[in-house]
Structure formats: C-alpha cells, structure tokens
Design a protein around this motif. Sequence first.
Motif, PDB file in Angstrom:
ATOM      1  N   LYS A  22       0.828  -1.203   0.000  1.00  0.00           N
ATOM      2  CA  LYS A  22       0.000   0.000   0.000  1.00  0.00           C
ATOM      3  C   LYS A  22       0.868   1.261   0.000  1.00  0.00           C
ATOM      4  CE  LYS A  22      -4.086  -1.992   2.147  1.00  0.00           C
ATOM      5  NZ  LYS A  22      -4.984  -1.988   3.314  1.00  0.00           N
ATOM      6  N   LEU A  23       1.938   1.250   0.777  1.00  0.00           N
ATOM      7  CA  LEU A  23       2.852   2.399   0.800  1.00  0.00           C
ATOM      8  C   LEU A  23       3.540   2.590  -0.552  1.00  0.00           C
ATOM      9  CD1 LEU A  23       4.464   2.033   4.331  1.00  0.00           C
ATOM     10  CD2 LEU A  23       2.884   3.807   3.570  1.00  0.00           C
ATOM     11  N   ALA A  24       3.956   1.494  -1.160  1.00  0.00           N
ATOM     12  CA  ALA A  24       4.595   1.574  -2.471  1.00  0.00           C
ATOM     13  C   ALA A  24       3.615   2.105  -3.509  1.00  0.00           C
ATOM     14  CB  ALA A  24       5.128   0.207  -2.885  1.00  0.00           C
ATOM     15  N   LEU A  25       2.368   1.670  -3.466  1.00  0.00           N
ATOM     16  CA  LEU A  25       1.354   2.143  -4.401  1.00  0.00           C
ATOM     17  C   LEU A  25       1.090   3.634  -4.194  1.00  0.00           C
ATOM     18  CD1 LEU A  25      -0.718   1.528  -6.606  1.00  0.00           C
ATOM     19  CD2 LEU A  25      -2.349   0.990  -4.783  1.00  0.00           C
ATOM     20  N   ALA A  26       1.000   4.067  -2.942  1.00  0.00           N
ATOM     21  CA  ALA A  26       0.782   5.484  -2.650  1.00  0.00           C
ATOM     22  C   ALA A  26       1.951   6.318  -3.164  1.00  0.00           C
ATOM     23  CB  ALA A  26       0.595   5.692  -1.150  1.00  0.00           C
ATOM     24  N   LEU A  27       3.158   5.837  -3.009  1.00  0.00           N
ATOM     25  CA  LEU A  27       4.340   6.550  -3.485  1.00  0.00           C
ATOM     26  C   LEU A  27       4.335   6.661  -5.005  1.00  0.00           C
ATOM     27  CD1 LEU A  27       7.031   7.865  -2.687  1.00  0.00           C
ATOM     28  CD2 LEU A  27       8.076   5.627  -2.948  1.00  0.00           C
ATOM     29  N   VAL A  28       3.991   5.594  -5.693  1.00  0.00           N
ATOM     30  CA  VAL A  28       3.937   5.611  -7.155  1.00  0.00           C
ATOM     31  C   VAL A  28       2.869   6.595  -7.634  1.00  0.00           C
ATOM     32  CG1 VAL A  28       3.332   4.219  -9.187  1.00  0.00           C
ATOM     33  CG2 VAL A  28       4.910   3.324  -7.478  1.00  0.00           C
ATOM     34  N   ILE A  29       1.703   6.588  -6.991  1.00  0.00           N
ATOM     35  CA  ILE A  29       0.627   7.504  -7.371  1.00  0.00           C
ATOM     36  C   ILE A  29       1.070   8.955  -7.161  1.00  0.00           C
ATOM     37  CG2 ILE A  29      -1.682   8.301  -6.723  1.00  0.00           C
ATOM     38  CD1 ILE A  29      -2.395   5.340  -6.236  1.00  0.00           C
ATOM     39  N   LYS A  30       1.720   9.246  -6.050  1.00  0.00           N
ATOM     40  CA  LYS A  30       2.187  10.603  -5.782  1.00  0.00           C
ATOM     41  C   LYS A  30       3.225  11.038  -6.817  1.00  0.00           C
ATOM     42  CE  LYS A  30       1.350  10.952  -0.850  1.00  0.00           C
ATOM     43  NZ  LYS A  30       1.920  11.293   0.444  1.00  0.00           N
ATOM     44  N   LEU A  31       4.138  10.154  -7.171  1.00  0.00           N
ATOM     45  CA  LEU A  31       5.142  10.496  -8.169  1.00  0.00           C
ATOM     46  C   LEU A  31       4.503  10.747  -9.528  1.00  0.00           C
ATOM     47  CD1 LEU A  31       8.058   8.086  -7.209  1.00  0.00           C
ATOM     48  CD2 LEU A  31       7.984  10.563  -6.951  1.00  0.00           C
ATOM     49  N   LEU A  32       3.499   9.951  -9.888  1.00  0.00           N
ATOM     50  CA  LEU A  32       2.797  10.161 -11.148  1.00  0.00           C
ATOM     51  C   LEU A  32       2.048  11.490 -11.153  1.00  0.00           C
ATOM     52  CD1 LEU A  32       1.435   6.572 -11.909  1.00  0.00           C
ATOM     53  CD2 LEU A  32       3.244   7.804 -13.111  1.00  0.00           C
ATOM     54  N   LEU A  33       1.416  11.834 -10.028  1.00  0.00           N
ATOM     55  CA  LEU A  33       0.712  13.112  -9.941  1.00  0.00           C
ATOM     56  C   LEU A  33       1.675  14.287 -10.026  1.00  0.00           C
ATOM     57  CD1 LEU A  33      -2.010  12.381  -7.233  1.00  0.00           C
ATOM     58  CD2 LEU A  33      -2.363  12.840  -9.654  1.00  0.00           C
ATOM     59  N   LEU A  34       2.817  14.191  -9.346  1.00  0.00           N
ATOM     60  CA  LEU A  34       3.826  15.252  -9.426  1.00  0.00           C
ATOM     61  C   LEU A  34       4.359  15.404 -10.842  1.00  0.00           C
ATOM     62  CD1 LEU A  34       5.910  14.854  -6.156  1.00  0.00           C
ATOM     63  CD2 LEU A  34       4.541  16.818  -6.842  1.00  0.00           C
ATOM     64  N   ALA A  35       4.596  14.291 -11.515  1.00  0.00           N
ATOM     65  CA  ALA A  35       5.072  14.338 -12.893  1.00  0.00           C
ATOM     66  C   ALA A  35       4.018  14.963 -13.803  1.00  0.00           C
ATOM     67  CB  ALA A  35       5.435  12.937 -13.374  1.00  0.00           C
ATOM     68  N   ALA A  36       2.758  14.630 -13.592  1.00  0.00           N
ATOM     69  CA  ALA A  36       1.684  15.202 -14.403  1.00  0.00           C
ATOM     70  C   ALA A  36       1.559  16.705 -14.167  1.00  0.00           C
ATOM     71  CB  ALA A  36       0.359  14.497 -14.096  1.00  0.00           C
ATOM     72  N   LEU A  37       1.669  17.142 -12.914  1.00  0.00           N
ATOM     73  CA  LEU A  37       1.608  18.573 -12.618  1.00  0.00           C
ATOM     74  C   LEU A  37       2.786  19.317 -13.249  1.00  0.00           C
ATOM     75  CD1 LEU A  37       0.481  18.498  -8.897  1.00  0.00           C
ATOM     76  CD2 LEU A  37      -0.813  19.392 -10.826  1.00  0.00           C
ATOM     77  N   TRP A  38       3.967  18.735 -13.149  1.00  0.00           N
ATOM     78  CA  TRP A  38       5.137  19.360 -13.759  1.00  0.00           C
ATOM     79  C   TRP A  38       4.949  19.445 -15.270  1.00  0.00           C
ATOM     80  CZ3 TRP A  38       8.596  17.698 -17.435  1.00  0.00           C
ATOM     81  CH2 TRP A  38       9.695  18.529 -17.648  1.00  0.00           C
ATOM     82  N   TRP A  39       4.503  18.329 -15.879  1.00  0.00           N
ATOM     83  CA  TRP A  39       4.334  18.273 -17.323  1.00  0.00           C
ATOM     84  C   TRP A  39       3.296  19.305 -17.784  1.00  0.00           C
ATOM     85  CZ3 TRP A  39       7.201  15.592 -20.718  1.00  0.00           C
ATOM     86  CH2 TRP A  39       6.755  15.530 -22.037  1.00  0.00           C
ATOM     87  N   GLY A  40       2.254  19.494 -16.986  1.00  0.00           N
ATOM     88  CA  GLY A  40       1.186  20.401 -17.374  1.00  0.00           C
ATOM     89  C   GLY A  40       1.476  21.868 -17.121  1.00  0.00           C
ATOM     90  N   PHE A  41       2.240  22.203 -16.085  1.00  0.00           N
ATOM     91  CA  PHE A  41       2.376  23.597 -15.700  1.00  0.00           C
ATOM     92  C   PHE A  41       3.799  24.146 -15.755  1.00  0.00           C
ATOM     93  CE2 PHE A  41      -1.442  22.113 -13.464  1.00  0.00           C
ATOM     94  CZ  PHE A  41      -2.359  23.027 -13.961  1.00  0.00           C
ATOM     95  N   VAL A  42       4.808  23.349 -15.584  1.00  0.00           N
ATOM     96  CA  VAL A  42       6.170  23.854 -15.416  1.00  0.00           C
ATOM     97  C   VAL A  42       7.053  23.610 -16.630  1.00  0.00           C
ATOM     98  CG1 VAL A  42       8.244  23.694 -13.966  1.00  0.00           C
ATOM     99  CG2 VAL A  42       5.987  23.506 -12.933  1.00  0.00           C
TER     100      VAL A  42
END
Length: 72
Positions: A22-42
């Motif tokens: 569960k912790l590994a899945l949460a970490l992967v989801i957070k990294l994907l969200l951060l990458a998506a935010l960076w890709w979209g805005f930065v």
Amino acid sequence: MISKGCKTLDPMKPQDKTLLQKLALALVIKLLLLAALWWGFVRDQRVVVDGDAAAAQLLGSGNVKNPQGVIR
C-alpha cells in the motif's frame, strides 16, 4: 528471536507485506501526480538569466538594475 546476543530477523508477516504494498502504491501515485503537474504547468516555463546581473548580485557590487529598470 534472540540467540546468544545475536538478533535474527523474523520473516515479514502478511500484514507487513500488505502495508508495504500500500505504501509503495501510494508513493507511485504521488510520483505520477507530481510528474503530471510538472508536465502540465512547469515544463514550458523558461527563465532568462542575465550573467552580468547575476554576477553583480552574487558579488555584491552595489546598485544593480534588473530588466525592469528598478535599482536594488
């Protein structure tokens, strides 16, 4: 378990494995969200750096005009 001063490692319990998954899945989801935010805005943002102004700011050579003409 302890045997004569040396600790032996117990195997992971099923609850520990589930928590780890569960912790590994949460970490992967957070990294994907951060990458998506960076890709979209930065990703397309650019900063132009004036070498002379940066050097003057770092070396503290007194009044420096920034690109807007304001004296600092």
